[in-house]
Write an enzyme that holds these catalytic residues in place. Sequence first.
Site, PDB file in Angstrom:
ATOM      1  N   ASP A   1      -8.317  13.790   0.469  1.00 18.86           N
ATOM      2  CA  ASP A   1      -7.667  13.868  -0.838  1.00 18.86           C
ATOM      3  C   ASP A   1      -6.155  13.639  -0.730  1.00 18.86           C
ATOM      4  OD1 ASP A   1      -7.511  14.199  -3.549  1.00 18.86           O
ATOM      5  OD2 ASP A   1      -7.526  16.384  -3.483  1.00 18.86           O
TER       6      ASP A   1
ATOM      7  N   ASN B   1     -16.108   9.849  -9.037  1.00 17.91           N
ATOM      8  CA  ASN B   1     -15.096   8.784  -8.908  1.00 17.91           C
ATOM      9  C   ASN B   1     -15.413   7.565  -9.777  1.00 17.91           C
ATOM     10  OD1 ASN B   1     -14.411   9.348  -5.360  1.00 17.91           O
ATOM     11  ND2 ASN B   1     -13.462  10.236  -7.174  1.00 17.91           N
TER      12      ASN B   1
HETATM   13  C1  FPP Z   1      -8.985  11.043  -3.001  1.00 20.82           C
HETATM   14  O1  FPP Z   1      -7.653  10.771  -3.321  1.00 20.82           O
HETATM   15  C2  FPP Z   1      -9.573   9.899  -2.321  1.00 20.82           C
HETATM   16  C3  FPP Z   1     -10.533   9.102  -2.843  1.00 20.82           C
HETATM   17  C4  FPP Z   1     -11.106   9.295  -4.176  1.00 20.82           C
HETATM   18  C5  FPP Z   1     -11.059   7.959  -2.112  1.00 20.82           C
HETATM   19  C6  FPP Z   1     -11.056   8.085  -0.612  1.00 20.82           C
HETATM   20  C7  FPP Z   1     -11.284   6.753  -0.073  1.00 20.82           C
HETATM   21  C8  FPP Z   1     -10.680   6.192   0.991  1.00 20.82           C
HETATM   22  C9  FPP Z   1      -9.749   6.888   1.895  1.00 20.82           C
HETATM   23  C10 FPP Z   1     -10.905   4.776   1.323  1.00 20.82           C
HETATM   24  C11 FPP Z   1     -12.227   4.152   1.061  1.00 20.82           C
HETATM   25  C12 FPP Z   1     -13.304   4.520   1.988  1.00 20.82           C
HETATM   26  C13 FPP Z   1     -13.880   3.742   2.935  1.00 20.82           C
HETATM   27  C14 FPP Z   1     -15.143   4.142   3.597  1.00 20.82           C
HETATM   28  C15 FPP Z   1     -13.306   2.454   3.339  1.00 20.82           C
HETATM   29  P1  FPP Z   1      -7.203  10.791  -4.834  1.00 20.82           P
HETATM   30  O2  FPP Z   1      -7.197   9.395  -5.338  1.00 20.82           O
HETATM   31  O3  FPP Z   1      -8.057  11.739  -5.622  1.00 20.82           O
HETATM   32  O4  FPP Z   1      -5.753  11.345  -4.679  1.00 20.82           O
HETATM   33  P2  FPP Z   1      -4.931  12.259  -5.700  1.00 20.82           P
HETATM   34  O5  FPP Z   1      -5.667  13.587  -5.790  1.00 20.82           O
HETATM   35  O6  FPP Z   1      -3.610  12.393  -5.033  1.00 20.82           O
HETATM   36  O7  FPP Z   1      -4.871  11.512  -7.003  1.00 20.82           O
END
Ligand code: FPP
Length: 234
Positions: free
Chosen positions: A19, A67
């Site tokens: 996250d 998501n």
């Molecule tokens: C949470 O951060 C992260 C995600 C929803 C996606 C995680 C995905 C990756 C690291 C890359 C893709 C995966 C692969 C297998 C290539 P957020 O967007 O919720 O962050 P925030 O809470 O700061 O808004």
Amino acid sequence: MKSEKIPQNLPRHIAFIMDGNGRWAKKRFLPRKAGHREGVKAMRKIVDACFSLDIPYVSLYAFSTENKNRSEEEVRSLFSLIEEYFTKFMGEMLEKGIRITVMGDVSYFPENLRNTISEAIEKSRECTHGTLNIALNYGARDEILRAVNAAVEAGQKVSAEEFARLLYTADIPDPDLIVRTGGESRLSNFMLYQSAYSEFFFSEVLWPDFNKKHLYEILNDYALRERRFGKVKS
Ligand code: FPP
């Protein structure tokens, strides 16, 4: 340095709730997709570090059922990063003997992405050095409901062991340690059944900034924890 000490008593299965990508990007006045791209770089380094330590199972929460409700642009950028990751790094994973498994309902994904994912799973099926388990369109409630419905359809009561075999993680042990970055202290629908006796570590670090030093600190902390699994200290 304490944090660089190679941790002992390692978890057999470590899981990451990655996250903080969005906030990492926002702090730099960049689009959210730039945060996810940087998140993939961190992910590669952390996965490598775990397998170099011979931790046999690593799980990643890459795309949750929730998501899907993000903007179309962000969902598309996540799809293309996942596609890029699987195509670019698959060879590397195979060389290292890493088996890829996926938990979640990928039927929702575009066909080209589904094919790339199936190919990775198929090609790496016999790999034995470690298992990289990626949660894609995954939600624990969804997973539990699917398992319950499968049991109901079979028309038989199931034991705990049989129920566990109906989950996506059928041949993967429960996570010993779940790490969430980004400063929130919750599971967000991740491995709710499997985490009954997991240890948790909540880190303030935003995922793209998470590195090997942070990982080692957490593993050293984990090594000192006393796990009783509901029993009294012997
Ligand atoms: C949470 O951060 C992260 C995600 C929803 C996606 C995680 C995905 C990756 C690291 C890359 C893709 C995966 C692969 C297998 C290539 P957020 O967007 O919720 O962050 P925030 O809470 O700061 O808004």
